[in-house]
Write a protein that holds these residues in place. Structure first.
Motif, short mmCIF file in Angstrom:
data_model
loop_
_atom_site.label_atom_id
_atom_site.label_comp_id
_atom_site.label_asym_id
_atom_site.label_seq_id
_atom_site.Cartn_x
_atom_site.Cartn_y
_atom_site.Cartn_z
N ILE A 253 -21.18 59.50 26.34
CA ILE A 253 -21.89 58.86 25.23
C ILE A 253 -22.85 57.83 25.82
CG2 ILE A 253 -21.66 57.45 23.15
CD1 ILE A 253 -18.87 58.66 22.78
N VAL A 254 -24.12 57.92 25.44
CA VAL A 254 -25.15 57.05 26.02
C VAL A 254 -25.86 56.29 24.90
CG1 VAL A 254 -27.25 56.92 27.41
CG2 VAL A 254 -25.48 58.63 27.95
N VAL A 255 -26.00 54.99 25.07
CA VAL A 255 -26.79 54.14 24.16
C VAL A 255 -27.96 53.60 24.98
CG1 VAL A 255 -26.83 52.10 22.71
CG2 VAL A 255 -24.76 53.52 22.81
N SER A 256 -29.17 53.93 24.58
CA SER A 256 -30.34 53.51 25.36
C SER A 256 -31.32 52.75 24.47
CB SER A 256 -31.03 54.73 26.00
OG SER A 256 -31.47 55.62 25.01
N ASP A 257 -32.03 51.82 25.09
CA ASP A 257 -33.05 51.07 24.37
C ASP A 257 -34.20 50.77 25.32
OD1 ASP A 257 -32.98 48.03 25.39
OD2 ASP A 257 -30.93 48.81 25.40
N GLN A 258 -35.34 50.43 24.74
CA GLN A 258 -36.52 50.07 25.52
C GLN A 258 -36.81 48.60 25.26
OE1 GLN A 258 -39.47 52.83 24.13
NE2 GLN A 258 -38.82 54.43 25.56
N GLY A 259 -36.74 47.82 26.32
CA GLY A 259 -36.95 46.39 26.16
C GLY A 259 -36.65 45.66 27.44
N ARG A 260 -36.10 44.47 27.32
CA ARG A 260 -35.82 43.65 28.49
C ARG A 260 -34.80 44.34 29.39
NH1 ARG A 260 -34.01 37.69 27.18
NH2 ARG A 260 -35.98 37.85 26.03
N GLU A 261 -35.11 44.38 30.69
CA GLU A 261 -34.24 45.06 31.64
C GLU A 261 -33.12 44.13 32.12
OE1 GLU A 261 -36.43 46.62 34.90
OE2 GLU A 261 -37.79 47.84 33.65
N ILE A 262 -32.14 44.76 32.77
CA ILE A 262 -31.05 44.02 33.41
C ILE A 262 -31.29 44.08 34.91
CG2 ILE A 262 -28.56 43.85 33.73
CD1 ILE A 262 -28.24 45.47 31.16
N ALA A 263 -31.27 42.94 35.57
CA ALA A 263 -31.46 42.90 37.02
C ALA A 263 -30.38 43.72 37.72
CB ALA A 263 -31.44 41.46 37.52
N PRO A 264 -30.74 44.44 38.79
CA PRO A 264 -29.75 45.29 39.48
C PRO A 264 -28.49 44.54 39.89
CG PRO A 264 -31.96 45.75 40.28
CD PRO A 264 -32.07 44.55 39.40
N GLU A 265 -28.65 43.29 40.34
CA GLU A 265 -27.48 42.55 40.81
C GLU A 265 -26.54 42.14 39.68
OE1 GLU A 265 -30.97 39.59 40.62
OE2 GLU A 265 -30.62 41.69 41.20
N HIS A 266 -26.97 42.33 38.43
CA HIS A 266 -26.15 41.93 37.28
C HIS A 266 -25.58 43.12 36.50
CE1 HIS A 266 -27.20 37.74 37.79
NE2 HIS A 266 -28.48 38.05 37.80
N LEU A 267 -25.86 44.34 36.98
CA LEU A 267 -25.42 45.51 36.22
C LEU A 267 -23.91 45.60 36.11
CD1 LEU A 267 -27.95 48.22 37.47
CD2 LEU A 267 -27.82 47.20 35.20
N GLU A 268 -23.18 45.13 37.14
CA GLU A 268 -21.72 45.16 37.08
C GLU A 268 -21.18 43.96 36.31
OE1 GLU A 268 -19.62 47.43 38.14
OE2 GLU A 268 -21.14 48.75 38.99
N SER A 269 -21.86 42.82 36.48
CA SER A 269 -21.34 41.56 35.91
C SER A 269 -21.42 41.50 34.39
CB SER A 269 -22.10 40.38 36.50
OG SER A 269 -21.99 40.36 37.90
N ILE A 270 -22.32 42.28 33.80
CA ILE A 270 -22.49 42.16 32.34
C ILE A 270 -21.24 42.55 31.57
CG2 ILE A 270 -24.99 42.49 32.40
CD1 ILE A 270 -24.52 45.39 31.65
N PHE A 271 -20.30 43.24 32.22
CA PHE A 271 -19.06 43.62 31.53
C PHE A 271 -17.95 42.59 31.75
CE2 PHE A 271 -21.31 47.62 32.35
CZ PHE A 271 -21.42 48.09 31.06
N ASP A 272 -18.26 41.52 32.51
CA ASP A 272 -17.28 40.45 32.70
C ASP A 272 -17.25 39.56 31.47
OD1 ASP A 272 -16.85 41.46 35.19
OD2 ASP A 272 -18.08 39.97 36.24
N ARG A 273 -16.09 38.98 31.23
CA ARG A 273 -15.97 38.08 30.09
C ARG A 273 -16.81 36.83 30.31
NH1 ARG A 273 -9.52 38.73 30.55
NH2 ARG A 273 -9.45 40.93 30.07
N PHE A 274 -17.46 36.40 29.25
CA PHE A 274 -18.27 35.19 29.23
C PHE A 274 -19.49 35.27 30.13
CE2 PHE A 274 -13.70 33.97 29.07
CZ PHE A 274 -13.63 33.76 27.71
N TYR A 275 -19.87 36.50 30.48
CA TYR A 275 -21.03 36.64 31.38
C TYR A 275 -22.31 36.21 30.67
CZ TYR A 275 -24.89 38.77 33.83
OH TYR A 275 -26.09 38.98 34.46
N ARG A 276 -23.15 35.48 31.42
CA ARG A 276 -24.47 35.10 30.92
C ARG A 276 -25.47 35.25 32.05
NH1 ARG A 276 -21.25 31.98 27.71
NH2 ARG A 276 -22.01 31.42 25.65
N GLU A 277 -26.64 35.75 31.72
CA GLU A 277 -27.72 35.86 32.69
C GLU A 277 -28.94 35.21 32.05
OE1 GLU A 277 -30.47 39.22 34.89
OE2 GLU A 277 -28.93 39.81 33.47
#
Length: 405
Positions: free
Chosen positions: A337-361
């Motif tokens: 299942i894929v959810v995709s959008d066009q807009g602000r990107e996520i920096a490569p170094e943060h792709l894993e961290s975004i699933f951490d609790r309380f993560y903010r970039e």
């Protein structure tokens, strides 16, 4: 028998074999040494050793040569026990070898006794060596507690036990690190809770204070203040719900009650929940999935997980863009299942961290008004289904990919 049990059995057999071989080797060596000693004393009986014993244990008589025979017959000693040592000028020196012959008669009983006493000593030495293994294990166990940072080293015969103790040591270190990490997470939870709840709460108090201090506010301004305070109160309610939810998922195993669900209709219903926000920003949604395909999931919990992902996609999609929800059979007979959008990107170094609790970039797709728990909750639910979730972001397109078995 398990692999671990088989290793223990092999270890025990090897240790017993080693002890038996050592006992046999020590026994053979002891017998050889003992026989050599017996042979030495046997062949030297008439030599220096025998003479030394005879000289120290004999009674000497100096007699006239013509009277010697008569005198010796008067003694209560067998004639064969006397030995003439010397004869000179009509005198003879005779010694009584009775004690020497008695000692000589005990030669073999003494030899047998010495043999068994010596063998008992050999066995005791081997037992002491075996007990040394227990002492070694005791010291190693104490070392696991006192010096966890140092690996356990044992004798070659205890190699399997050494491996198991090192596994225990590593597990203890891992538990210690996990406890430290849990404490750090708890402190973070308190800090984030205080910060994220205080911000909307301060706004609510501020708007209400303004209305209380100025009862004659114009109706239009009062409505604007009430609307703003209500929005902040609703945000506060959402934050509190998220904190309770992530805590519940963290403290207990998430119960999953699976049922067959039409995948296309399921995704369409999730997309419709965000229709007001998307319409406000001229964002469209599209569902790409087979009409009659079914997926076996817990619909309530998976709707929560995918809803959190869609909420993130809508929040960071460009105005007038499209958010796409797609589902297809994966190569391993699971679902992608894929959810995709066009807009602000996520920096490569943060792709894993975004699933951490309380993560903010700060400079990319930040939490923007929530506690940073939405994607963490989505990950918990997906993993409870036995699946995984990851993100890809490039060329202005961000894709959240959920794999389910």
């Amino acid at each position: 028998m398990t692999s671990n049990g088989a290793e223990k059995n092999v270890q025990g057999q090897a240790l017993r074999r080693s002890l038996y071989v050592t006992l046999a080797a020590w026994t053979a060596l002891y017998i050889l040494v003992f026989l050599a000693a017996v042979a030495y004393f046997e062949f030297s009986e008439k030599g220096e050793v025998a003479e030394m014993i005879a000289a120290r244990t004999s009674t000497y008589y100096v007699l006239k040569e013509d009277e010697a025979e008569d005198y010796l017959e008067t003694l209560d000693v067998p004639r064969g026990n006397f030995q003439t040592v010397s004869s000179n000028d009509g005198e003879v020196v005779v010694r009584d070898l009775t004690t020497y012959y008695f000692i000589r008669s005990l030669k073999w009983p003494i030899a047998v006794a010495v043999f068994f006493i010596g063998y008992v000593v050999v066995v005791c030495l081997l037992i002491t060596r075996s007990v040394g293994y227990f002492n070694e294990l005791s010291e190693a166990l104490a070392g696991v507690v006192r010096h966890r940072d140092q690996p356990v080293r044992l004798s070659r015969e205890l190699a399997v036990i050494q491996g198991e103790l090192n596994e225990v040591r590593e597990a203890a270190l891992a538990d210690e690190r996990a406890a430290g990490e849990a404490e750090r997470r708890k402190n973070e939870l308190v800090a984030y809770l205080a910060h994220d709840i205080r911000t909307p709460l301060t706004s609510v108090v501020g708007y209400l204070s303004l209305m209380n201090e100025a009862p004659d506010l114009p109706d239009e301004q009062r409505k604007r203040y009430v609307s703003a305070a209500l929005a902040k109160a609703e945000l506060l309610d959402t934050l509190t719900a998220e904190f309770f939810e992530i805590t519940r998922y963290n403290l207990a195993t998430i119960p999953i009650e699976r049922t067959d669900v039409g995948v296309r209709l399921f995704l369409e219903q999730i997309a419709e929940e965000f229709l007001p926000e998307m319409q406000r920003r001229s964002i469209t949604s599209r569902v790409d999935a087979l009409e009659d395909a079914e997926i076996r999931i817990d619909p309530d919990k998976m709707a929560r997980a995918i809803g959190n992902v869609v909420r993130n996609a809508v929040a960071y999609a460009d105005d007038g863009s499209e958010v796409v929800l797609s589902a297809r059979r994966a190569d391993d007979a699971g679902w992608e299942i894929v959810v995709s959008d066009q807009g602000r990107e996520i920096a490569p170094e943060h792709l894993e961290s975004i699933f951490d609790r309380f993560y903010r970039e700060d400079n990319a797709r930040s939490s923007s008004g929530n506690a940073g728990l939405g994607l963490a909750i989505a990950k918990e639910i997906v993993e409870a289904h036995g699946g995984s979730i990851r993100a890809e972001s490039a060329d202005g397109t961000t894709r959240f990919i959920i794999l389910l078995p």
